[in-house]
Design a protein around this motif. Structure first.
Motif, short mmCIF file in Angstrom:
data_model
loop_
_atom_site.label_atom_id
_atom_site.label_comp_id
_atom_site.label_asym_id
_atom_site.label_seq_id
_atom_site.Cartn_x
_atom_site.Cartn_y
_atom_site.Cartn_z
N ASP A 14 0.86 -1.28 0.18
CA ASP A 14 -0.10 0.05 -0.21
C ASP A 14 0.88 1.03 0.09
OD1 ASP A 14 -2.28 -1.42 0.13
OD2 ASP A 14 -2.62 -1.09 2.19
N LEU A 16 3.82 1.42 -1.09
CA LEU A 16 4.35 1.70 -2.57
C LEU A 16 3.42 2.23 -3.49
CD1 LEU A 16 6.68 -1.60 -2.77
CD2 LEU A 16 7.21 0.74 -2.83
N ASP A 17 1.97 1.61 -3.42
CA ASP A 17 1.13 2.16 -4.39
C ASP A 17 1.01 3.48 -4.01
OD1 ASP A 17 0.78 -0.25 -5.56
OD2 ASP A 17 -0.99 -0.80 -4.08
N ARG A 18 0.76 4.21 -2.96
CA ARG A 18 0.84 5.59 -2.55
C ARG A 18 1.76 6.35 -3.10
NH1 ARG A 18 -1.25 3.45 2.14
NH2 ARG A 18 0.57 3.88 3.38
N ALA A 19 3.02 5.96 -2.82
CA ALA A 19 4.01 6.65 -3.38
C ALA A 19 4.38 6.80 -4.63
CB ALA A 19 5.41 5.95 -2.90
N ARG A 20 3.77 5.61 -5.40
CA ARG A 20 3.94 5.71 -6.76
C ARG A 20 2.75 6.76 -7.49
NH1 ARG A 20 2.99 0.55 -7.69
NH2 ARG A 20 5.22 0.04 -7.86
N ALA A 21 1.47 6.69 -6.77
CA ALA A 21 0.35 7.47 -7.08
C ALA A 21 0.85 8.88 -6.83
CB ALA A 21 -0.67 7.29 -6.32
N GLN A 22 1.57 9.23 -5.76
CA GLN A 22 1.92 10.62 -5.38
C GLN A 22 3.00 11.07 -6.50
OE1 GLN A 22 3.55 11.15 -1.40
NE2 GLN A 22 3.33 13.35 -1.63
N GLY A 23 3.91 10.02 -6.95
CA GLY A 23 5.00 10.67 -7.99
C GLY A 23 4.39 10.96 -9.17
N GLN A 24 3.32 10.18 -9.60
CA GLN A 24 2.59 10.19 -10.64
C GLN A 24 1.96 11.69 -10.82
OE1 GLN A 24 0.33 6.88 -11.20
NE2 GLN A 24 1.95 5.97 -12.27
N HIS A 27 4.30 14.52 -11.24
CA HIS A 27 5.02 14.61 -12.44
C HIS A 27 3.67 15.29 -13.25
CE1 HIS A 27 6.99 13.41 -16.28
NE2 HIS A 27 5.73 12.86 -16.49
#
Length: 75
Positions: A14, A16-24, A27
């Motif tokens: 979870d 990692l998913d949040r971090a990835r979404a935040q990074g997107q 961007h």
């Protein structure tokens, strides 16, 4: 020999998913700001600015002419 559990647990997944979404999201925001800055720079460039001003003058003159024609037809 050390025993390492390499299977991801749900909590870290979870995160990692949040971090990835935040990074997107970051961007996407950065890209949007770059597009806005480019559009503003282009709009403020001398040839574009002059063209926009000329179009505004033509539009204003056209509206004035139409209004004068309507007023003349009434009276």
């Amino acid at each position: 020999m050390a025993n390492f559990d390499l299977s991801p647990d749900r909590a870290s997944g979870d995160a990692l998913d949040r971090a990835r979404a935040q990074g997107q999201l970051h961007h996407s925001i950065a890209t949007t700001l770059l597009v806005i800055a480019a559009a503003r720079a282009e709009r403020e460039a001398p040839p574009v600015s002059a063209a926009r001003q000329r179009l505004a003058q033509v539009y204003g003159a056209t509206r004035l002419r139409k209004r004068l024609e309507r007023d003349a037809a009434r009276g």
